[in-house]
Design an enzyme around this catalytic site. Structure first.
Site, PDB file in Angstrom:
ATOM      1  CE  LYS A 172      -4.184  -2.137   1.501  1.00 39.54           C
ATOM      2  NZ  LYS A 172      -3.674  -3.545   1.469  1.00 39.54           N
TER       3      LYS A 172
HETATM    4  C1  LIG Z   1      -4.235  -4.570   0.691  1.00 40.09           C
HETATM    5  C2  LIG Z   1      -3.423  -5.818   0.540  1.00 40.09           C
HETATM    6  C3  LIG Z   1      -3.737  -6.809  -0.421  1.00 40.09           C
HETATM    7  C4  LIG Z   1      -4.952  -6.724  -1.319  1.00 40.09           C
HETATM    8  O1  LIG Z   1      -4.826  -5.768  -2.331  1.00 40.09           O
HETATM    9  P1  LIG Z   1      -6.100  -5.270  -3.163  1.00 40.09           P
HETATM   10  O2  LIG Z   1      -5.623  -4.152  -3.988  1.00 40.09           O
HETATM   11  O3  LIG Z   1      -7.106  -4.854  -2.128  1.00 40.09           O
HETATM   12  O4  LIG Z   1      -6.583  -6.430  -3.972  1.00 40.09           O
HETATM   13  C5  LIG Z   1      -2.902  -7.902  -0.530  1.00 40.09           C
HETATM   14  N1  LIG Z   1      -1.829  -8.055   0.282  1.00 40.09           N
HETATM   15  C6  LIG Z   1      -1.504  -7.138   1.223  1.00 40.09           C
HETATM   16  C7  LIG Z   1      -0.330  -7.381   2.093  1.00 40.09           C
HETATM   17  C8  LIG Z   1      -2.270  -5.988   1.377  1.00 40.09           C
HETATM   18  O5  LIG Z   1      -1.939  -5.077   2.325  1.00 40.09           O
END
Ligand SMILES: *Cc1c(COP(=O)(O)O)cnc(C)c1O
Length: 499
Positions: A115
Site C-alpha cells: 500500500k
Molecule cells: C491490501 C493488501 C492486499 C490486497 O490488495 P487489493 O488491492 O485490495 O486487492 C494484498 N496483500 C496485502 C499485504 C495488502 O496489504
C-alpha cells in the site's frame, strides 16, 4: 487533453483527474475512471527499459493525469519515490526465481506493505489537485483501519503541508506489530486512537463522521474539509499501474523475455485494486497474457470469475493473510463497467442488488469477457504455510503469507493449464509483517517465542534483514495511547482539530 473522468454509475458529471482525486467517490456512489484508456506502443516500452522507476512513473501518470503539468507530476513523483521513502533503489525490485518465474517485491516502502506504493504519492496528488482547483483548505484525512492501510496512510500524510490525518483502529482487531507501528507514529499532523470494539464498529463510526453535517459545517469555519485515503480513490489506483510496466521492463533488461513476449501476473487479491491496475496496464498495451487472481479462504472473487455469480453471503474466515479477508471487492465495479462497454444502468442495478440481496449475477457474455483475461483460484491457510516453507527450502527465499497464496495459486494454474508463459508473482508484504505465520513455516519451535522476538528469530534462520520500520518497535516512544468508546469518536476528533 481529451481524457476526462466519469463514474461507474448513472448521473455522473464529466470532470478532470484532479477533481476525481479530490472527490474520491462520486456523488452517485460510483467510482471514478477515465473515459478512455491511453495507449502505449512497444517502442514506448522499449524506451522505458533503461529509465528509472521515477521516470516510468512520470510516463504513466502523465498519460492519466493529463490536467497536471509536467512540473506537478515531477514534484509528486520525486517526493513519493526516493531513498528516504523506499529502501530499494529500484523502488519495486524483481527477484527472479528461475527461467519461468519471478517475484515482484512491492514492500520496500516505509510500512513494509504494498500500500506504500500508492499511499506515498496520494498525499502529493491530493494537495496538488487542491492547489490546481484554487482550493486552499486543509484536508483532514479520516481512516478506519484493520491494520495495513492505517499505518501506510500515516506514513504517507506525515508532515505533508495542508493535511491532517486521524486514524482509528479497533482495540481488538490489529496485531501487536501493527499496533506498535501506529502508536509510535512520528509527525506533527497525525493522530491515532484505539476504539473499543471490532473493525466494523470503527468503520461505521468513521462513516458517520464523514456524513455528519454539523461537523462538516464546523470544519468549514476553520477552512478544513474531509477526505479519505481508501482504495477506491483513483489517486491510489493509477500509481499501481507503474510497477506492471517496471517489472516487464526489468525482465526485458535481464534478458528473461524478449520485448513483445506476453507474460502472466499472479496477484494476491482483496479489494481488486492491485490486479485492476494490472488490467489497465494490459489494456494500455503492455504484453500481458493472463491475470491470475489469487484468493485465500474468503474466495468470493474466485467463485465470481469462475461462475459469474458474486455472492458475499458466506462465512467470513479470519486467515493468516488478513489483508485479503474481504467479502466486498469494491474495485471489481470498475472492471465490470469497462467490460460492459460503460453500461451505467447495468452497474447501478448490479450494485443495488449486491446491497439488497448480497448477490448479483452477470450475463454469459460479460462472464466470457472476464474469463478471456482473468483466471482465479484460492489457497487455504495450510497451503499458505506449506508454500512458505517449500519456497524457502527450494529457492532460499522468504515470502509472506499473501505472496504465498499467490504462489500456490500460480502452481495450481500451471498444473491445470500447462501455460508456461513467464509468470510474475506479485508480492505484497514483507515476511516480517506477518511474522507469526511465517515463523510457523520455517522455525520448528516457533511457539517458544513472543510475537516480537520472532522477528529476530526469523532473521537468524533466514538472514533476511528486518525492515527498519519494524525493527525494535517495542523500544520506540509511544505517542498515542488514547483508547475511547465508539460513542466518543466525534469528541476525540473535535478535540484534535480544536473545534
Ligand atoms: C491490501 C493488501 C492486499 C490486497 O490488495 P487489493 O488491492 O485490495 O486487492 C494484498 N496483500 C496485502 C499485504 C495488502 O496489504
Amino acid at each position: 487533453m481529451s481524457l476526462k473522468y466519469i463514474t461507474t454509475r448513472e448521473g455522473s458529471q464529466v470532470i478532470d483527474s484532479s477533481k476525481a482525486i479530490l472527490n474520491g467517490l462520486g456523488d452517485d456512489g460510483g467510482l471514478y475512471l477515465p473515459t478512455e484508456i491511453p495507449e502505449v506502443s512497444l517502442a514506448d516500452i522499449s524506451d522505458l527499459v533503461d529509465a528509472s522507476y521515477q521516470d516510468k512513473a512520470k510516463f504513466v501518470l502523465k498519460k492519466f493525469l493529463n490536467d497536471f503539468t509536467d512540473e506537478e507530476i515531477d514534484y509528486c513523483v520525486s517526493n513519493a519515490y526516493n531513498s528516504n521513502t523506499f529502501t530499494d533503489a529500484n523502488i519495486t525490485p524483481l527477484h527472479v526465481l528461475n527461467h519461468k518465474s519471478a517475484v515482484l517485491e512491492l514492500y520496500h516502502g516505509p510500512t513494509s506493505a504494498f500500500k506504500d506504493v500508492a499511499l506515498q504519492i496520494l498525499p502529493y496528488l491530493l494537495t496538488t489537485s487542491a492547489k490546481k482547483n484554487n482550493d486552499n483548505r486543509t484536508y483532514v484525512i479520516l481512516v478506519a483501519t484493520s491494520g495495513d492501510t492505517g499505518k501506510a496512510a500515516l506514513e504517507g500524510f506525515k508532515d505533508v503541508p495542508d493535511t491532517k490525518i486521524m486514524v482509528f483502529y479497533p482495540n481488538n482487531g490489529v496485531s501487536l506489530v501493527q499496533k506498535l507501528q501506529m502508536i509510535t507514529q512520528l509527525g506533527e499532523n497525525v493522530k491515532v486512537v484505539a476504539v473499543d470494539g471490532n473493525f466494523d464498529d470503527t468503520q461505521t463510526g468513521v462513516k458517520k463522521l464523514f456524513g455528519d453535517l454539523d461537523l462538516i459545517s464546523d470544519l468549514e469555519t476553520k477552512n478544513h474539509t474531509f477526505s479519505s485515503a481508501n482504495s477506491i480513490n483513483w489517486g491510489r489506483l493509477v500509481p499501481q499501474i507503474v510497477y506492471y510496466f517496471a517489472s516487464y521492463c526489468d525482465l526485458v533488461k535481464d534478458g528473461k523475455i524478449t520485448l513483445g513476449d506476453r507474460i502472466n501476473f499472479t496477484v494476491p487479491t482483496g479489494n481488486f485494486g492491485n490486479i485492476l491496475a494490472g488490467y489497465y496496464a494490459k489494456r494500455m498495451g503492455l504484453p500481458v497474457n493472463r491475470l491470475i487472481c489469487a484468493a485465500n479462504a474468503n474466495d468470493v472473487l474466485k467463485d465470481f470469475i469462475n461462475t459469474g455469480i458474486y455472492n458475499r453471503q458466506r462465512h467470513f474466515y479470519k486467515t493468516v493473510s488478513p489483508s485479503m479477508d474481504i467479502l466486498i471487492s469494491s474495485n471489481l465495479e470498475r472492471l465490470l463497467f469497462i467490460l460492459s462497454g460503460g453500461d451505467k444502468a447495468l452497474i447501478s442495478s448490479l450494485m443495488s442488488s449486491l446491497k439488497s440481496t448480497g448477490e448479483y449475477r452477470v450475463s454469459d457474455e460479460l462472464l466470457a469477457k472476464v474469463q478471456s483475461v482473468f483466471s482465479a483460484n484460492s489457497a487455504d491457510d495450510l497451503d499458505t504455510i506449506e508454500t512458505i516453507k517449500r519456497v524457502f527450502i527450494d529457492f532460499d527465499y522468504l515470502i509472506d503469507t499473501h505472496t504465498a497464496v499467490a504462489y500456490k495459486v500460480y502452481e495450481k494454474y500451471l498444473e491445470s493449464t500447462g501455460d508456461n508463459s513467464f509468470n510474475v508473482i506479485v508480492s505484497t508484504a514483507s515476511p516480517y509483517k506477518f511474522s507469526g505465520a511465517v515463523a510457523e513455516a520455517i522455525i520448528d519451535n516457533y511457539s517458544d517465542f513472543s510475537e516480537l522476538d520472532l522477528l529476530e528469530e526469523i532473521h537468524r534462520v533466514s538472514g533476511v534483514h528486518i525492515p527498519k520500520g519494524l525493527y525494535r518497535l517495542e523500544k520506540r516512544t509511544v505517542r498515542f495511547d488514547e483508547s475511547i468508546t465508539k460513542d466518543n469518536m466525534e469528541s476525540s476528533l473535535r478535540d484534535y482539530l480544536g473545534l
